[in-house]
Scaffold this active site. Structure first.
Site, PDB file in Angstrom:
ATOM      1  N   ASP A  95      30.211  47.135  33.412  1.00  8.10           N
ATOM      2  CA  ASP A  95      31.514  46.464  33.253  1.00  8.10           C
ATOM      3  C   ASP A  95      31.820  45.687  34.531  1.00  8.10           C
ATOM      4  O   ASP A  95      31.380  46.053  35.611  1.00  8.10           O
ATOM      5  CB  ASP A  95      32.626  47.452  32.896  1.00  8.10           C
ATOM      6  N   GLU A 166      38.935  47.919  32.009  1.00  9.63           N
ATOM      7  CA  GLU A 166      40.177  48.540  32.496  1.00  9.63           C
ATOM      8  C   GLU A 166      41.295  48.486  31.464  1.00  9.63           C
ATOM      9  O   GLU A 166      42.232  49.262  31.530  1.00  9.63           O
ATOM     10  CB  GLU A 166      40.635  47.865  33.801  1.00  9.63           C
TER      11      GLU A 166
HETATM   12 ZN   LIG Z   1      38.987  51.932  36.564  1.00 11.69          ZN
HETATM   13 ZN   LIG Z   2      35.939  51.817  36.236  1.00 14.69          ZN
END
Ligand SMILES: [Zn+2]
Ligand SMILES: [Zn+2]
Length: 437
Positions: A95, A166
């Site tokens: 990510d 997030e």
């Molecule tokens: Zn985070």
């Molecule tokens: Zn993270």
């Protein structure tokens, strides 16, 4: 007997050779390439869903490493494929988003980047306060190692650069963009997170559930407004809301087994406008965490039962009972495939040493959107942690010094060198071990 001896001997010779060679290759690539790349990403974080420059740079890096790259998958997501003959399709995800936090780590390469927050429209500071810069730098390191080692594995490698973890939006968005239809459904899926609570460079892997499932729940309480001096003329939603908040505390304390973790947190309680007015509405916002579907069902059905019945206790009519709204942006718990986790543990211990692999349960109930890739249809997967905090920092904290900063803190800092190196090594070892079929 003899065959067995020969096999064992071959393994004992082959594994350390790979380990030494890989260790040296990753060290060289870190010094010569990845250190600078990490520095770039750390100085230039971007917020969830608007990771445009990060995605562009990742696409370029993975293309340069020899992968076929597709951009704009589920927003800013990037998919990089490397086909290497018949064999399993294995996915590794990193990510890439930062957070709206002003970095106060004191590091020389601390971020001063700002960006327009896509939620509020305000200009805010951005920071890699969760360490996703370690993930994407390691992914590039992995791509470079795997491309250079094509004669050591078979199959197809799929590298995913995921946006908006997030906000738990990115995995769903990539999946909804026909990810498996376009690129194939993986036989195995992998991911890791750098962790400030583990010692720099160690691999922390569980055979159970490293991350919790999370639900976002709203409770709308309808009252009857009145003058504050005439409570008998109204139905006070603040009193009813308070009773609901207190009753919700019994769910984890009295309805879950003490060995079964769960969290019900009321993070927001809004009602009223003035001292002497009884409001006609209250709004509660909850986060609810679990490590199994069974626990999730107990908690969500319990919240509904408590909220509605407390409304009845207050004398509200059936059409005015509190409304419980469960957001469809929930994430299931991240659950490792136990057999696969054991298999990788052995591969990591053999290649990187027994001391490099630990199984320390997490204390919190943080959530991840990675399981949205692997839950339906089910794909055997392992999600591990790579330590990011030097041992000395834990010793200093223990001696009464400054505490090790947590993820999402403006003080957050992990040591990129051991973290990125261990990130690349552990991923390459895992891929090589899976891609021999
Ligand atoms: Zn985070
Ligand atoms: Zn993270």
């Amino acid at each position: 007997m003899i065959t067995r001896f020969v096999c064992l001997a071959a393994v004992m010779i082959a594994v350390p050779a790979l380990a030494t060679d890989l260790h040296d290759a990753v060290r060289k690539d870190y010094d010569g390439y990845l250190a600078e790349l990490f520095d770039h990403f750390h100085r230039n974080p971007e917020l969830s869903t608007v990771e445009f420059k990060t995605a562009k740079r990742m696409a370029q890096e993975l293309h340069d490493a020899g992968f076929d790259v597709t951009e704009n998958v589920g927003g800013t997501g990037v998919v990089a494929m490397l086909e290497n003959g018949p064999g399993p399709l294995v996915m590794m995800r990193a990510d890439m988003d930062g957070l709206p936090v002003e970095e106060k780590s004191g590091l020389a390469n601390a971020s001063r980047a700002t960006q327009t927050d896509p939620i509020t429209g305000n200009t805010v500071f951005a920071m890699h306060a969760c360490g996703h810069d370690v993930h994407i730098t390691s992914l590039v390191g992995t791509a470079r190692q795997m491309a250079a080692r094509r004669d050591e594995w078979n199959g197809t490698l799929m590298l995913l650069v995921q946006p908006a973890e997030e906000r738990v939006l990115g995995a769903r968005a990539m999946k909804d963009d026909d990810l498996w239809g376009r690129f194939g459904k993986p036989d195995y899926a992998l991911a890791f997170h750098v962790s400030s609570s583990d010692v720099a460079g160690v691999i922390n892997v569980s055979e159970g559930s490293p991350y919790a499932g999370a639900d976002t729940v709203d409770i709308i309480i309808h009252g009857v407004g009145a003058h504050g001096a005439s409570p008998h003329r109204g139905k006070d939603p603040i009193v009813l809301g308070s009773q609901i908040v207190m009753a919700l505390q019994t769910l984890v304390a009295r309805e879950l087994s003490p060995r079964d973790p769960g969290v019900v947190t009321v993070g927001s309680f809004h009602s009223g406008t003035k001292h002497n007015i009884i409001s006609d509405q209250a709004h509660l916002q909850l986060t609810v965490r679990n490590t199994s579907i069974e626990t999730r069902n107990v908690l969500l059905s319990g919240i509904k039962r408590i909220a509605e019945n407390m409304g009845r206790v207050a004398g509200l009519p059936e059409d005015k009972l509190p409304e419980v709204i469960v957001s469809n942006e929930s994430v299931p718990p991240t659950t490792n495939n136990a057999e696969l986790a054991r298999r990788l543990k052995t591969a990591w211990s053999d290649a990187m040493g027994d001391d490099a692999v630990v199984d320390i349960p997490t204390k919190g109930m943080g959530a991840e959107d990675f399981p949205l890739f692997v839950d339906d249809p089910a794909i055997p997967s392992v999600y591990w942690a790579i330590g990011g905090t030097p041992q000395e920092d834990f010793a200093t904290e223990k001696a009464g010094g400054p505490p090790v900063p947590s993820h999402h803190s403006p003080l957050f800092k992990v040591s990129p060198e051991p973290a990125v190196k261990a990130g690349v090594e552990s991923t390459v070892v895992a891929l090589l071990s899976l891609m021999q079929e």
